[in-house]
Write a protein that holds these residues in place. Sequence first.
Motif, PDB file in Angstrom:
ATOM      1  N   ASP A  45       0.807  -1.096  -0.025  1.00 60.23           N
ATOM      2  CA  ASP A  45      -0.027  -0.015   0.007  1.00 60.23           C
ATOM      3  C   ASP A  45       0.883   1.265  -0.002  1.00 60.23           C
ATOM      4  N   TYR A  46       2.064   1.267  -0.319  1.00 59.05           N
ATOM      5  CA  TYR A  46       3.026   2.570  -0.518  1.00 59.05           C
ATOM      6  C   TYR A  46       2.298   3.428  -1.344  1.00 59.05           C
ATOM      7  N   PHE A  47       1.677   2.911  -2.658  1.00 58.48           N
ATOM      8  CA  PHE A  47       1.185   3.999  -3.330  1.00 58.48           C
ATOM      9  C   PHE A  47      -0.136   4.479  -3.074  1.00 58.48           C
ATOM     10  N   THR A  48      -0.252   5.289  -2.151  1.00 55.96           N
ATOM     11  CA  THR A  48      -1.572   5.908  -1.850  1.00 55.96           C
ATOM     12  C   THR A  48      -2.035   7.081  -3.004  1.00 55.96           C
ATOM     13  N   GLN A  90       4.004   2.987 -18.118  1.00 48.04           N
ATOM     14  CA  GLN A  90       4.179   1.429 -17.870  1.00 48.04           C
ATOM     15  C   GLN A  90       4.804   1.113 -16.587  1.00 48.04           C
ATOM     16  N   ILE A  91       6.177   2.130 -16.461  1.00 48.80           N
ATOM     17  CA  ILE A  91       6.917   1.703 -15.246  1.00 48.80           C
ATOM     18  C   ILE A  91       6.198   2.145 -13.987  1.00 48.80           C
ATOM     19  N   LEU A  92       5.517   3.213 -14.255  1.00 46.61           N
ATOM     20  CA  LEU A  92       4.646   3.699 -13.035  1.00 46.61           C
ATOM     21  C   LEU A  92       3.761   2.548 -12.682  1.00 46.61           C
ATOM     22  N   LEU A  93       2.912   2.107 -13.379  1.00 48.41           N
ATOM     23  CA  LEU A  93       2.070   1.044 -13.371  1.00 48.41           C
ATOM     24  C   LEU A  93       2.676  -0.278 -12.504  1.00 48.41           C
ATOM     25  N   MET A  94       3.732  -0.705 -12.990  1.00 48.77           N
ATOM     26  CA  MET A  94       4.352  -1.882 -12.337  1.00 48.77           C
ATOM     27  C   MET A  94       4.917  -1.448 -11.000  1.00 48.77           C
ATOM     28  N   LEU A  95       5.575  -0.338 -10.836  1.00 48.98           N
ATOM     29  CA  LEU A  95       5.853   0.112  -9.637  1.00 48.98           C
ATOM     30  C   LEU A  95       4.671   0.147  -8.549  1.00 48.98           C
ATOM     31  N   ILE A  96       3.695   0.649  -9.087  1.00 48.85           N
ATOM     32  CA  ILE A  96       2.341   0.515  -7.970  1.00 48.85           C
ATOM     33  C   ILE A  96       2.161  -0.799  -7.683  1.00 48.85           C
ATOM     34  N   MET A  97       2.135  -1.631  -8.545  1.00 46.64           N
ATOM     35  CA  MET A  97       2.145  -3.094  -8.249  1.00 46.64           C
ATOM     36  C   MET A  97       2.994  -3.556  -7.038  1.00 46.64           C
ATOM     37  N   GLN A  98       3.931  -3.176  -6.803  1.00 48.43           N
ATOM     38  CA  GLN A  98       4.904  -3.711  -6.043  1.00 48.43           C
ATOM     39  C   GLN A  98       5.187  -4.881  -5.688  1.00 48.43           C
ATOM     40  N   SER A  99       5.259  -5.506  -6.564  1.00 51.62           N
ATOM     41  CA  SER A  99       5.671  -7.091  -6.440  1.00 51.62           C
ATOM     42  C   SER A  99       7.070  -7.139  -5.948  1.00 51.62           C
ATOM     43  N   PRO A 100       7.448  -8.217  -4.963  1.00 48.78           N
ATOM     44  CA  PRO A 100       8.524  -8.241  -4.410  1.00 48.78           C
ATOM     45  C   PRO A 100       9.871  -8.076  -5.479  1.00 48.78           C
ATOM     46  N   VAL A 101       9.467  -8.790  -6.471  1.00 48.44           N
ATOM     47  CA  VAL A 101      10.589  -8.753  -7.669  1.00 48.44           C
ATOM     48  C   VAL A 101      10.153  -8.293  -8.979  1.00 48.44           C
ATOM     49  N   LEU A 102      10.965  -7.408  -9.395  1.00 50.48           N
ATOM     50  CA  LEU A 102      10.644  -6.695 -10.708  1.00 50.48           C
ATOM     51  C   LEU A 102      11.703  -6.669 -11.693  1.00 50.48           C
ATOM     52  N   LEU A 103      11.382  -7.363 -12.730  1.00 48.14           N
ATOM     53  CA  LEU A 103      12.414  -7.649 -13.846  1.00 48.14           C
ATOM     54  C   LEU A 103      12.263  -6.461 -15.013  1.00 48.14           C
ATOM     55  N   SER A 151      13.595   6.830  -4.578  1.00 49.97           N
ATOM     56  CA  SER A 151      12.538   6.876  -3.514  1.00 49.97           C
ATOM     57  C   SER A 151      11.680   5.783  -3.158  1.00 49.97           C
ATOM     58  N   THR A 152      11.042   5.053  -4.294  1.00 52.40           N
ATOM     59  CA  THR A 152      10.230   3.851  -4.144  1.00 52.40           C
ATOM     60  C   THR A 152      10.855   2.959  -3.340  1.00 52.40           C
ATOM     61  N   ILE A 153      11.803   2.435  -4.151  1.00 52.57           N
ATOM     62  CA  ILE A 153      12.441   1.215  -3.565  1.00 52.57           C
ATOM     63  C   ILE A 153      13.286   1.422  -2.066  1.00 52.57           C
ATOM     64  N   ALA A 154      13.531   2.612  -2.019  1.00 44.81           N
ATOM     65  CA  ALA A 154      14.117   2.794  -0.358  1.00 44.81           C
ATOM     66  C   ALA A 154      13.023   2.383   0.694  1.00 44.81           C
ATOM     67  N   GLU A 155      11.508   2.383   0.435  1.00 45.39           N
ATOM     68  CA  GLU A 155      10.540   2.347   1.258  1.00 45.39           C
ATOM     69  C   GLU A 155      10.115   0.877   1.129  1.00 45.39           C
ATOM     70  N   THR A 156      10.200   0.409  -0.207  1.00 43.26           N
ATOM     71  CA  THR A 156       9.297  -0.905  -0.420  1.00 43.26           C
ATOM     72  C   THR A 156      10.191  -2.146  -0.292  1.00 43.26           C
ATOM     73  N   HIS A 157      11.681  -2.062  -0.457  1.00 50.50           N
ATOM     74  CA  HIS A 157      12.389  -3.138  -0.545  1.00 50.50           C
ATOM     75  C   HIS A 157      12.161  -3.925  -1.628  1.00 50.50           C
ATOM     76  N   GLN A 158      11.726  -3.526  -2.741  1.00 45.36           N
ATOM     77  CA  GLN A 158      11.716  -4.472  -4.031  1.00 45.36           C
ATOM     78  C   GLN A 158      13.021  -4.943  -4.317  1.00 45.36           C
ATOM     79  N   SER A 159      13.164  -6.174  -4.988  1.00 43.22           N
ATOM     80  CA  SER A 159      14.432  -6.385  -5.608  1.00 43.22           C
ATOM     81  C   SER A 159      14.339  -6.058  -7.297  1.00 43.22           C
ATOM     82  N   LEU A 160      15.014  -5.451  -7.613  1.00 39.80           N
ATOM     83  CA  LEU A 160      15.069  -5.120  -9.203  1.00 39.80           C
ATOM     84  C   LEU A 160      16.161  -5.970 -10.134  1.00 39.80           C
TER      85      LEU A 160
END
Lengths: 219, 471, 191
Positions: free
Chosen positions: B360-363, B396-409, B431-440
């Motif tokens: 729920d990072y993307f309010t 497209q990139i914004l949409l996939m960031l909003i999804m916040q899947s743990p891993v984004l290729l 700024s996003t991954i600093a909060e969401t800790h996704q792996s890119l």
Amino acid sequence: MNPSIKLLLLFIIALEISFSLIISLNIALVILAIGYLLLHHTKCRTIGWLLIVPLLPAIGLWSTQYINGTGNKTLMAWVLFTRIYAFVFTGATFTLTTNILQLADSLEQNWHLPSKFAYGVLAAYNLVPKIQHEVKIIRAAGLMRGQQLSFWSPKLYFKAILVSINWSQNLAQAMTSHGFVEDAPRTHYRHCPLRWQDWAIFIVGLGLIQLGLFVIPWS
Amino acid sequence: MANIALENLTYTYPEAQAPTLNQIQFTFKAHQFTLLTGPSGTGKSTLLKLMTGLLKLPANQGCIRYNDQPLTTIAATERAGKVALMFQNPNQQFAMDTVENELIFALENRQVPANEIQAKLTAALAFVGISELRERNLSHLSGGEKQKVALAVIVAMDSDVILLDEPFASVDPAARASLLKRLIQLRDQAGKTIILADHDLTDYETLVDQVVRITPDRHLTAVPHADWSTLFADFARTGQTDQRWRLPNQPAKPLFQLQKVALTQGRHRLLQPTDLTLLRHHNTLITGPNGSGKSTLFESLVRLTDYDGQISYLTDDIQTLRRKRYARQVALLFQDAETQFLNITVAEELAQSQKYAYGDYFTPARITAAMQQLNLTGHEDQVIYTLSEGQKKKLQILLMLIMQSPVLLMDEPLKGLDLKSVQALVTLLKSTIAETHQSLIIISHQLTGLAPLIDYHLRFEQQHLQYREAL
Amino acid sequence: MKWAKAWQLSDIILIALIGIFFGAIFMGTNYVYDVLTAALAPVGLSGLANELLLGLWCMPGMLAGYMLRLKGSATLGELLAATVEMFFGGQWGISTLISGVTQGFGAELGYIVTRYKHYDWLGLTASALTTTIVTFGWDLARNGYFKLQLWLLILYFVVRFCSMFLFGGVLTRLITDMLDRSHVLKSTHTN
């Protein structure tokens, strides 16, 4: 044999047996077709596969008539059961011995089918593997956005049509760039002759099926 | 042979607001090799398609002349002999099944008598050096091989002018060098006129006779020879960075584990059996030449393509995971933005991503801010398919960031974007991954701005995939 | 072949591609067909599986007719889809082709009786109805339906029409509405 004549003959046979109630004729066609396939070095495995695949629908048709039919239920049940096999095996004598390119050549050269139809369909046909892959991609892309795209989802078809529009334009442009001009004359490297032998086989084949339908007292 | 004169050429796409090409006035000289350059999306493809007649130039929007003869008066059946185009995407370039049949198709179209086809076909394949591919199925060829076939078709048709639209986008370096060598031969020995559009300027400096640029206001201008060295040197720097990355030290938290994973494309081996671990909560960059198999690696990680060996995600073999669940864990940012879209308008797409987001990072407030940051505000009600390529990519990139899947290729996420957009995107990513800790995991040719985001670097080259400290 | 003049190469490739795409999607429904057929065979109702799913297979024709709005596009769309299917893994051989012709012509008939003017619910419903009638007429012979008890015939007919209306009508409409909203067809077609 000339592909389009072969197709026409088999088309007529399929039409005629759709209206016939002769079990022995269906079986005779299946046996003839298997003989033809073996002559053309079809693998036994393929023939076995052709025997198995229609089994379920054949049983379905059989049981429908046997349980819910009228009149001579058993006869009709077996007519439909064997008819399905006759469709499959006579059809296989075409599809297993002729490819789409040969048919396209024949339709273009013997019957003057506009080349845009022959080559337009060929171009699409040659993308079949890519299309199967693309369907997987569309579904995966949906899942990655949280949406399952089933065969009743309009979005699945919408995406498929978008890709089709895109690809059809690319292909048409590529073909134009390779010198293709709609309705313009072309030369033919693969010659597809239409000989008197083809017509002879056609007439004999047609005659035989009429004999089987109307003359031979099968039972 | 043919001088090609563009006179007052203007072209506007039916749905577009601004012209793609604006009052172009230029002459390409015969027997020259011209490099046509300029950022992606500035109308290079449009120009080449107009010059081939694939796009129709509306009346009184200028004129294209081949040796004083307007293109429109050249009979359609004669055009392919005059000018042929090789496309960027090698996949929708052929009508037939095999190499041989495609060449036959082209020669038949050119109305070459049947008894001459064999000789021309053999000669064309031999010239390009692909005689052994003759009976191969086109769908089993690598990107480089397909483009060689495309060139063989053009050689067989003996077109005077050869146009190439970013032809090396999926071509490996060896095939690229070989194709360039043939083009030079075609110019020097057969007197062909060659115009090649590319945004990657590597290797051209000593080969071409002329460099022409499409300017931001959509004109054509020749780059004076004196400025070449600066132009090529500037470009060489964009793919470079002095950044050093550490090598991963085991044991660390594994994200993906590859065990004896091998990749193939048709008969072409892309990756030798490889053991490798990708790390969790870190960002990994994958670099390597075109056509090396980077995108295929991504496809195998999300189970879109077959591979040998075993790939595990966290602890499980990915083949044992349910597709639906796995897709929520590991998402792929496709190279073509449109692949990712499912709806019609920007707002609908944003709503869909929000609805199914993993976190729920993307309010709504953060989304509004991100839209602002990416300069997409005000486009909410626009139909996605009418956005510019750059806007599609950013959305497209914004949409996939909003999804916040743990891993984004991410497959070439910055391709075709201008510097401002790249900076905005990288800022948003950070700024996003600093909060969401996704792996890119990111495949990218372009490193400007991206390098600081990266923890580890993998090099995919010549069938090997290895960690490296530098490029 | 006067009508053929109106077709451009890219139109032909487009409907062939759509036919193949849809076929590739329908392949995934084969398991539904198999399960239903097997489950209903003991009570002699396995034809219902076919009736329920037939609308899907008639969709390429109805959609091509609705989308391209050219005379003959429904027939050609279905025929091309059937031709490709015949060669690609279709074990039904020539009968695929015959089905393709009847399905395509059935769909076309709906647009013919509405004079190629009703690209709306009327046209779609007409097309669903004519497709049902034409294909059903064919199945009276080919699948021996003429020998079935009347109640079953009526049931099959009603189910078939529902399938045609849902897949060929409603789903086609939803898909083409998305296409209209996305403006992608405007750049390719002016009609």
